[in-house]
Write a protein that holds these residues in place. Structure first.
Motif, short mmCIF file in Angstrom:
data_model
loop_
_atom_site.label_atom_id
_atom_site.label_comp_id
_atom_site.label_asym_id
_atom_site.label_seq_id
_atom_site.Cartn_x
_atom_site.Cartn_y
_atom_site.Cartn_z
N VAL A 76 0.84 -1.20 0.00
CA VAL A 76 0.00 0.00 0.00
C VAL A 76 0.88 1.24 0.00
O VAL A 76 2.06 1.20 0.35
CB VAL A 76 -0.95 0.02 1.21
CG1 VAL A 76 -1.96 -1.11 1.13
CG2 VAL A 76 -0.17 -0.06 2.51
N THR A 107 -9.74 6.55 -1.38
CA THR A 107 -9.57 5.37 -0.52
C THR A 107 -10.88 5.00 0.16
O THR A 107 -11.81 5.80 0.26
CB THR A 107 -8.52 5.66 0.57
OG1 THR A 107 -9.03 6.69 1.43
CG2 THR A 107 -7.20 6.10 -0.03
N SER A 124 -10.09 -1.81 -1.09
CA SER A 124 -10.25 -1.58 0.35
C SER A 124 -11.73 -1.52 0.71
O SER A 124 -12.57 -1.07 -0.07
CB SER A 124 -9.56 -0.28 0.78
OG SER A 124 -10.18 0.85 0.21
N SER A 179 -10.26 0.28 7.93
CA SER A 179 -10.38 -0.42 6.65
C SER A 179 -9.47 -1.63 6.59
O SER A 179 -8.47 -1.74 7.32
CB SER A 179 -10.05 0.51 5.48
OG SER A 179 -8.66 0.78 5.43
N VAL A 215 -7.30 -3.49 3.49
CA VAL A 215 -6.83 -3.33 2.12
C VAL A 215 -6.29 -4.68 1.67
O VAL A 215 -5.36 -5.22 2.27
CB VAL A 215 -5.73 -2.26 2.02
CG1 VAL A 215 -5.31 -2.07 0.56
CG2 VAL A 215 -6.22 -0.93 2.59
#
Length: 251
Positions: free
Chosen positions: A126, A139, A201, A217, A219
């Motif tokens: 990321v 995002t 995500s 979150s 991802v």
């Protein structure tokens, strides 16, 4: 950059600190002078004061870097300190269940700031880092924070140019407005390859009585992602952190 007359000592010090970035974490006095527009003698004096206090450190190569004293002060920010302490055990549990990247972010004006992150050893890479800022519109955590931001914040973001990170980044304000409405309706956000083409995500809000304080979150790699299966895990983590915040406030 041309020096600006009448700048206060505080503004000069802040300009020096603001000259550092992830791309330029180490700078010489001359580079600081060019980046801030301050005379070299002024830079020399202010940098010496910042080094003495611990805000900057001078390396063996003669370049200056942000010092640990700033990290100590920054960690006292109320939205970061208590939230991180309460959220980290939940983030660790979420990581143990998924072995994927777990992120925690808050909104700061028209951007988000990542205040904690657990990176999976074999998870998709990321672009984020703790303390780093990012746009709200791309995002998962950003979409959650923007969806629950005050109307004036939403309008400012929608009125500004929306940066395109990949061919799938939402840059049409009308489409983004519909996306934010969906986030509020279903209770979570999905950002599918909007930042990088290999990642997806899923994010959920962390709530306090006044509204949404933060977002959490997961991802994951796009090719192994199942947003429908991940969403309940992320939402549950957000609810647990929300309850912990409320219990702490009630004490």
């Amino acid at each position: 950059m041309r020096a600006q007359p009448g700048r206060s000592v505080t503004s000069k010090v802040l300009a020096l600190l603001d000259a550092f970035s992830p791309v330029t974490p180490a700078l010489t006095l001359s580079e600081l002078a060019r980046r801030t527009g301050l005379p070299l003698p002024t830079v020399h004096r202010r940098v010496a004061e910042l080094v003495a206090w611990g805000a900057l450190e001078r390396g063996d190569d003669g370049r200056y870097r942000i010092g640990l004293r700033l990290w100590e002060v920054g960690s006292l920010a109320p939205r970061g300190l208590g939230l991180r302490e309460l959220a980290l055990p939940v983030m660790e549990d979420l990581y143990e269940v998924t072995h994927e990247n777990v992120q925690l972010a808050v909104r700061q004006d028209l951007e988000l700031v990542f205040i904690e992150r657990i990176a999976g050893r074999h998870a998709v890479p990321v672009l984020t880092r703790v303390g780093g800022r990012f746009a709200l519109h791309a995002t998962g955590v950003g979409l959650v924070l923007l969806a629950h931001a005050p109307a004036e914040i939403q309008e400012q973001v929608l009125a500004a140019p929306l940066e395109r990170y990949t061919e799938l980044t939402i840059t049409d304000p009308r489409r983004l407005r519909r996306c934010l409405a969906d986030v509020r309706r279903v209770g979570y956000a999905v950002s599918d390859r909007q930042v990088t083409m290999d990642a997806l995500s899923v994010a959920a809000p962390i709530r306090v009585p006044a509204g949404v304080l933060a977002a959490i979150s997961l991802v994951v790699a796009h090719d192994r992602a199942d947003p429908v299966a991940l969403a309940p895990l992320v939402q549950a983590a957000g609810r647990v952190i929300s309850r912990a915040l409320q219990q702490t406030a009630d004490r």
